[in-house]
Design an enzyme around this catalytic site. Structure first.
Site, PDB file in Angstrom:
ATOM      1  N   ARG A  44       0.799  -1.227   0.000  1.00 52.75           N
ATOM      2  CA  ARG A  44       0.000   0.000   0.000  1.00 52.75           C
ATOM      3  C   ARG A  44       0.833   1.278   0.000  1.00 52.75           C
ATOM      4  NH1 ARG A  44      -3.292  -3.722   2.450  1.00 52.75           N
ATOM      5  NH2 ARG A  44      -2.145  -3.471   4.380  1.00 52.75           N
ATOM      6  N   GLY A 105      -0.992 -10.780   9.547  1.00 51.49           N
ATOM      7  CA  GLY A 105      -0.824 -12.202   9.860  1.00 51.49           C
ATOM      8  C   GLY A 105      -1.811 -12.751  10.868  1.00 51.49           C
ATOM      9  N   ALA A 106      -2.843 -11.962  11.237  1.00 46.15           N
ATOM     10  CA  ALA A 106      -3.781 -12.414  12.262  1.00 46.15           C
ATOM     11  C   ALA A 106      -4.776 -13.459  11.741  1.00 46.15           C
ATOM     12  CB  ALA A 106      -4.539 -11.235  12.867  1.00 46.15           C
ATOM     13  N   ASN A 187      -8.034  -8.096  13.915  1.00 44.56           N
ATOM     14  CA  ASN A 187      -8.881  -9.099  14.553  1.00 44.56           C
ATOM     15  C   ASN A 187      -8.074 -10.025  15.461  1.00 44.56           C
ATOM     16  OD1 ASN A 187      -8.069  -9.856  11.608  1.00 44.56           O
ATOM     17  ND2 ASN A 187      -8.169 -11.784  12.718  1.00 44.56           N
ATOM     18  N   ASP A 232     -13.761 -11.095  12.594  1.00 46.35           N
ATOM     19  CA  ASP A 232     -12.709 -10.505  11.749  1.00 46.35           C
ATOM     20  C   ASP A 232     -12.950  -9.017  11.511  1.00 46.35           C
ATOM     21  OD1 ASP A 232     -10.417 -10.325  10.151  1.00 46.35           O
ATOM     22  OD2 ASP A 232     -11.498 -10.861   8.330  1.00 46.35           O
ATOM     23  N   LYS A 259     -14.203  -1.806   9.851  1.00 46.36           N
ATOM     24  CA  LYS A 259     -15.010  -2.859   9.234  1.00 46.36           C
ATOM     25  C   LYS A 259     -16.371  -3.021   9.892  1.00 46.36           C
ATOM     26  CE  LYS A 259     -11.724  -6.395   7.577  1.00 46.36           C
ATOM     27  NZ  LYS A 259     -11.337  -7.793   7.925  1.00 46.36           N
ATOM     28  N   CYS A 539      -7.727 -23.784   0.270  1.00 46.18           N
ATOM     29  CA  CYS A 539      -7.434 -23.183  -1.039  1.00 46.18           C
ATOM     30  C   CYS A 539      -8.270 -21.952  -1.372  1.00 46.18           C
ATOM     31  CB  CYS A 539      -7.646 -24.218  -2.148  1.00 46.18           C
ATOM     32  SG  CYS A 539      -7.040 -25.870  -1.762  1.00 46.18           S
ATOM     33  N   HIS A 543      -7.957 -19.000  -4.356  1.00 40.79           N
ATOM     34  CA  HIS A 543      -8.546 -19.505  -5.612  1.00 40.79           C
ATOM     35  C   HIS A 543     -10.061 -19.375  -5.670  1.00 40.79           C
ATOM     36  CE1 HIS A 543      -4.856 -20.931  -7.507  1.00 40.79           C
ATOM     37  NE2 HIS A 543      -4.457 -21.283  -6.306  1.00 40.79           N
TER      38      HIS A 543
HETATM   39 CA    CA Z   1      -8.333  -9.669   9.339  1.00 35.08          CA
END
Ligand code: CA
Length: 615
Positions: A44, A105-106, A187, A232, A259, A539, A543
């Site tokens: 970003r 990484g949460a 989160n 989240d 959020k 996945c 995807h």
């Molecule tokens: Ca998150």
């Protein structure tokens, strides 16, 4: 000179008058790192301070570059404790000789923290962890000792092993008068509080705005937007500083629309909540109690015993795409979304280092969606819009619909304009007062980043780095009308506009290979069903649900038969790791990959048959 960052943390400098490329710096992030970035290999942006351009890399480095040549001045590994899974996708913030960076990484197993480095030497000045560590050991500071009391330490899964979360992966703001640095936190890890802290608790400092003394990194105050988060609901949307006249008094505030769908106005000196109202469709909570500063949750919003459907979804009513404040109109312009989230606890959850550790069962969620479609109850499509919001009255001034749900950050200018773009590739200017669309252009490339503006030789330019992806582009929103679906290329482009500009915009050529008939299916129904579950747990984030992708990463249903034949060499041996498709040998067995392959092949045949009806 203009500085831009691209996928894989690559930095390019361009001549701001002509667009001529001056230098490019590629930090050579190992391709396998892609597996540890929940939501794409994005970046970003850079920060600039005196003689440095600073970039955070996906694999966790903070690098100082020479602004003129792109040469590396120093490079620091900010995540030297690789016991947890960290990535950097956010822009650093530089001020007063310091460079501040967080990490993501949460969704994996991270214990989020913010670090400040000396801009000259790259030496670590301070570090602040968002959540407590091992409760049997002393915490790093008094703020974390206090936070520990808001966590249940008796659960089966130890949050300090999994990490606890709180990743501060996006927003930083600095107030030089108060010498405070502000950031939003992510989160919990796992998402599901029943697993993380089963007896409840607010779990500080998850999903919060935190203020630290900038010189020392000492805790000043916090405000938690979602106590005991389980949905989240990162609070990592931007933190905007402003002075507002409220009840006849000038207040130094910060504004935050995370959020969870509430717009918060907070006294930025004390952290005291001034007001909070819903700016989008929100069902997880009824309102925020101003006396306690806490949300009043709706019954059943937490998925303790059964599935829960709430607004907003995990992608949020507003995600990282920046909102903008115009002091002339007194309005904040928010790139907002209405989207429903479905949550189900994962009964057979098992922690695994370096994998998704959500405690949410996406196989059950996907099955629920299929069942609803079968029953004729098609879920409502997600929608995106620009919401103009009055932060003083906490009321909407106007709103306009955008194409698609996952759209761009916004820019407001002193000329009374608001610029915004969308997933369909339309870039538009609106009258800031009333929201009337004044100008629009089809860029044939989806747009996520906000535009920016600069003046050179007395002329104003608007620059826009167009490109589409992230969480919404990978898997969250399916829409056949996005520019990515339409043109089948995910290449980004930098566009620069000025009055009198005359260039035309052409679509880029499609990437990828034309589909061929899939190989025959040999697996039985039980294997395909097992593959459905494993696919949606391992996945789907890249995807897409039901193995359907709009094309940013390969649509697996279109996988050539040569790749089907070498499926294990890709999924287990990492044959395509340099492209971002890392090995999953640590989580999947040969039986597992056979089942996943069978499920993909099933979807592949369904797509082929639909496109080639038998006569
Ligand atoms: Ca998150």
């Amino acid at each position: 000179m203009l500085y831009i960052t691209k996928s894989w943390s690559i930095v390019t400098a361009l001549d701001a008058r002509t667009g001529k490329e001056l230098w490019t710096f590629d930090p050579k992030v190992p391709g396998g790192t892609g597996r540890y970035a929940c939501c794409d290999v994005v970046n970003r942006g850079v920060a600039i301070w005196k003689d440095g351009v600073f970039v955070g890399t996906l694999d966790g480095r903070l690098i100082k570059l020479d602004p003129k040549t792109g040469a590396v001045k120093w490079s620091i590994d900010t995540v030297e404790n690789h016991a947890h899974t960290y990535t950097i996708t956010g822009a650093p913030r530089a001020f007063d000789g310091l460079v501040v960076i967080g990490n993501g990484g949460a969704e994996y197993d991270s214990r989020g923290y913010v670090s400040a480095f000396d801009a000259d030497t790259g030496k670590l000045v301070w570090r602040f962890h968002v959540v407590p560590g091992d409760p049997s050991k002393p915490q790093e500071n008094a703020a974390l000792e206090a936070a520990l009391k808001t966590w249940d330490t008796t659960g089966k899964y130890k949050f300090w092993d999994i990490g606890g979360g709180g990743a501060p992966w996006n927003s930083f703001a600095y107030d030089p008068q108060l010498d405070l640095v502000y950031f939003g936190t992510g989160n919990g890890n796992p998402w599901n509080r029943e697993l993380r802290s089963p007896k409840g608790g607010d779990n500080l400092y998850l999903s919060s705005v935190v203020a630290l003394h900038a010189k020392t990194g000492e805790y000043a105050w916090h405000y938690q937007t979602t106590p005991g988060d389980t949905w989240d609901f990162d609070s990592t949307a931007d933190v905007v500083l402003a002075d507002l006249k409220i009840d006849g008094q000038m207040r130094h505030v910060l504004m935050h629309a995370p959020k969870n769908g509430f717009f918060y106005v907070i006294d930025r000196e004390t952290g005291k909540l001034i007001s909070a109202q819903k700016f989008a469709t929100v069902t997880w909570a009824d309102h925020v109690d101003l006396a306690t500063g806490r949300p009043v949750e709706a019954p059943g919003a937490r998925y303790v015993d059964k599935m829960a459907v709430v607004f907003p979804a995990a992608t949020g009513a507003h995600n990282w795409q920046p909102m903008t404040f115009d002091p002339q109109t007194g309005l904040v312009y928010i790139p907002a979304m209405d989207s429903a989230g479905i949550y189900a606890g994962q009964k057979d959850f098992a922690y695994h280092h370096g994998s998704w550790n959500l405690g949410v069962d996406f196989a059950a969620v996907s099955q629920a969606v299929l069942d609803a479609i079968k029953a004729g109850k098609v879920p409502p499509p997600s929608v995106g819009y620009i919401k103009a919001w009055d932060p003083v009255t906490q009321k909407e001034a106007w709103q306009v619909a955008m194409g698609g749900a996952w759209n761009s950050g916004l820019l407001s200018t002193a000329g009374g304009l608001v610029f915004g773009g969308d997933a369909y590739g339309m870039f538009s200017a609106y009258d800031a007062k009333a929201g009337k669309k004044l100008w629009s252009i089809d860029l044939k490339t989806g747009i996520l980043a906000p535009a920016m503006t600069y003046e050179l030789d007395g002329e104003q330019y608007i620059a826009l780095l167009a490109g589409w992806g992230g969480a919404g582009g990978l898997s969250a929103f399916k829409d056949p009308n996005t520019a990515l679906s339409k043109y089948q290329t995910d290449q980004g482009r930098l566009f620069v506009f000025k009055l009198g500009g005359r260039q035309q915009v052409a679509a880029l050529a499609p990437e990828g290979v034309p589909p061929s008939e899939p190989p025959p299916q040999t697996a039985d129904a039980a294997t395909i069903a097992k593959g459905f579950t494993l696919y949606h747990r391992n996945c789907l984030v890249c995807h897409g649900f039901f193995a359907q992708s709009e094309g940013e990463v390969p649509d697996l249903r279109l996988m050539p038969k040569e790749i089907f034949a070498q499926f294990d060499s890709v999924v287990l041996d990492g044959a395509l790791a340099d492209n971002g498709m890392a090995s999953f040998k640590d989580v999947l067995s040969k039986d597992d990959t056979a089942a996943i392959k069978a499920y993909i092949l099933d979807q592949s045949h369904a797509a082929w048959d639909a496109a080639h009806p038998k006569k």
